[in-house]
Design an enzyme around this catalytic site. Structure first.
Site, PDB file in Angstrom:
ATOM      1  N   HIS A   1      28.686  63.506  61.429  1.00 42.60           N
ATOM      2  CA  HIS A   1      28.067  64.459  60.501  1.00 42.60           C
ATOM      3  C   HIS A   1      28.489  64.039  59.101  1.00 42.60           C
ATOM      4  CE1 HIS A   1      26.945  67.292  63.714  1.00 42.60           C
ATOM      5  NE2 HIS A   1      28.032  66.819  64.312  1.00 42.60           N
TER       6      HIS A   1
ATOM      7  N   ASP B   1      21.906  68.824  67.405  1.00 39.30           N
ATOM      8  CA  ASP B   1      23.366  68.964  67.423  1.00 39.30           C
ATOM      9  C   ASP B   1      23.889  70.077  66.531  1.00 39.30           C
ATOM     10  OD1 ASP B   1      25.858  67.804  68.545  1.00 39.30           O
ATOM     11  OD2 ASP B   1      26.360  67.812  66.428  1.00 39.30           O
TER      12      ASP B   1
ATOM     13  N   HIS C   1      23.151  68.516  72.874  1.00 37.14           N
ATOM     14  CA  HIS C   1      24.341  69.311  72.550  1.00 37.14           C
ATOM     15  C   HIS C   1      24.340  70.450  73.564  1.00 37.14           C
ATOM     16  CE1 HIS C   1      27.176  71.542  69.855  1.00 37.14           C
ATOM     17  NE2 HIS C   1      26.580  72.571  70.427  1.00 37.14           N
TER      18      HIS C   1
ATOM     19  N   ASN D   1      33.741  72.500  68.449  1.00 38.06           N
ATOM     20  CA  ASN D   1      32.758  72.938  69.432  1.00 38.06           C
ATOM     21  C   ASN D   1      32.190  71.718  70.154  1.00 38.06           C
ATOM     22  OD1 ASN D   1      31.125  74.677  70.811  1.00 38.06           O
ATOM     23  ND2 ASN D   1      29.578  74.830  69.214  1.00 38.06           N
TER      24      ASN D   1
ATOM     25  N   ASP E   1      32.171  62.517  66.861  1.00 42.64           N
ATOM     26  CA  ASP E   1      31.755  63.854  66.413  1.00 42.64           C
ATOM     27  C   ASP E   1      32.485  64.189  65.104  1.00 42.64           C
ATOM     28  OD1 ASP E   1      30.468  66.248  66.166  1.00 42.64           O
ATOM     29  OD2 ASP E   1      31.441  67.218  67.876  1.00 42.64           O
TER      30      ASP E   1
ATOM     31  N   GLY F   1      35.030  72.062  63.977  1.00 45.16           N
ATOM     32  CA  GLY F   1      34.876  70.622  63.744  1.00 45.16           C
ATOM     33  C   GLY F   1      36.117  69.957  63.208  1.00 45.16           C
TER      34      GLY F   1
HETATM   35 ZN   LIG Z   1      28.315  67.087  66.417  1.00 48.02          ZN
END
Ligand SMILES: [Zn+2]
Length: 418
Positions: free
Chosen positions: A63, A163, A190, A261, A288, A307
């Site tokens: 991300h 996602d 996801h 998550n 991730d 995250g």
């Molecule tokens: Zn992700």
């Protein structure tokens, strides 16, 4: 421009060898792989004695927060962290603002990345418009966007994903998977709640024949489902992230830096993830990478954002937890962090054979240090591994023959001139 990487330990999963050797690189291509110990003339020499020489790492799940949340991360800082981590290709998830759901957004991100440090950034488009879960996004348009990925495969995006969210409406998911199949796009799932959605999506793969990749698998129950599905030949792959084979839920203790998550699971799940990596049920390790600003993380646990960051620490944690412990061999680790991700993307990367693009990382696996977020190039300092003792430091990251990490500023500028 000729670059010589001399006498390191070449780890190449495609040919299954781990051997002392050297690489000659010319005009962005590996031209020779040598095992005779000879040093050759070149414009730039890298002494790799005692270091690993591996195909550049490939991350299918990051991300980068741009556009929309540049206070957390942007394309420049994310790609800088990637290069420092040994990554040469990364795939960004669509939960930005605006969401990556049109060819224009794809082109804008691609343009920004091309102006950057050289890390190859590939876009994953959203499954539904604005990730609202109702209406399919413009897959055809995004596939025809002209991007760096187009140069590798002829397609503008490398897959579709919702996602951060799950497409809960089964009808929408079926429609998306049918369309994705027509366009030869992989769907990145996801799955939350994990085992329930894994079960549902496996059923939909059976129904539609669409290629599906499970993001961040963390639970024993879902691993068992995927193992069975693979035995019956379904076109599915799965990833996990370093925190799921390193940390369990007893270590959370209200620390927002251990909130993500899916969440950290039980010791039994952690063990199952490691076993699944070993037996191939889990194909790859992704990060991730989910950077956040302090103001979203320094909050009571319930209010803190989900995250953790990953690009700065992923190889180090994986090497320390999986190779140093004897769970995976060096070949198996690099396979899961480069060769197999390349195969899932359908790109000609993930190997050091002569004739391949020179995407390479030179890593000092003897170097030991403590993870400290102030060393990160990511804007996000929200690591789950703060204070952990790890092995492995990226000495050089080379993309298409250009040094993008390591050496001096001057070395990198010399490259740019060539
Ligand atoms: Zn992700």
């Amino acid at each position: 421009m000729k670059l010589f990487i001399g006498n390191g330990l070449i780890v190449d999963p495609l040919r299954s060898y781990v051997a002392s050797g050297s690489l000659m690189i010319e005009d962005g291509i590996i031209t020779e792989v040598l095992f005779d110990g000879e040093e050759k003339e070149a414009d730039f020499l890298i002494d790799a004695r005692g270091k690993w020489i591996v195909p550049g790492l490939i991350d299918l799940h990051v991300h980068l927060r741009e556009p929309g949340f540049e206070y957390k991360e942007d394309i420049d800082s994310g790609c800088a962290a990637a290069a420092k981590g040994g990554y040469t290709t990364i795939c960004c998830m669509p939960n930005t603002s605006p969401v990556i759901d049109t060819p224009d957004t794809v082109s804008d991100i691609d343009k920004r990345a091309r102006e950057g440090n050289g890390v190859q950034l590939l876009c994953i488009g959203a499954i539904t418009k604005d990730q609202a879960g109702n209406e399919m996004a413009d897959y055809k348009g995004m596939v025809s966007a002209q991007t760096v990925f187009t140069g590798m495969t002829g397609r503008g995006i490398c897959g579709i994903s919702e996602d951060g969210k799950t497409v809960m409406d089964e009808k929408v998911m079926i429609e998306a998977m049918n369309e994705a199949k027509k366009l030869r796009l992989t769907v990145f799932s996801h799955a939350e709640p994990e085992a329930d959605i894994v079960r549902r999506d496996l059923k939909l793969v059976e129904q539609t024949g669409c290629r599906l990749h499970f993001c961040h698998i963390s639970k024993k129950e879902s691993i068992e489902l995927i193992r069975e599905a693979k035995k019956s030949g379904l076109p599915v792959t799965a990833e996990t992230a370093p925190h799921y084979f390193t940390l369990d839920d007893s270590l959370v203790n209200g620390d927002p830096n251990k909130k993500m998550n899916p969440p950290l699971r039980t010791k039994e799940d952690v063990k199952a993830v490691a076993e699944a990596l070993k037996d191939g049920t889990i194909d790859i390790i992704a990060t991730d990478h989910a950077p956040h600003h302090e103001r979203d993380k320094k909050l009571p646990f319930e209010d803190a954002a989900n995250g953790v960051t990953g690009l700065d620490t992923s190889f180090q944690v994986s090497y320390t937890m999986l190779v140093k412990t004897g769970i995976l061999t060096p070949i198996e680790l690099i396979y899961k962090m480069s060769t197999k991700p390349a195969e899932i993307l359908g790109i000609d990367r993930g190997s050091l054979l002569a004739g391949k693009a020179a995407d390479i990382a030179v890593i000092d696996v003897e170097k030991q240090y403590e993870i400290n977020p102030s060393d990160f190039l990511s804007k996000g300092k929200n690591s789950a591994f703060i204070g952990m003792n790890v092995f492995g430091e990226t000495e050089y990251t080379i993309i298409n023959g250009n040094i993008v990490w390591g050496g001096t500023e001057n070395d990198r500028q010399i490259d740019e001139k060539n």
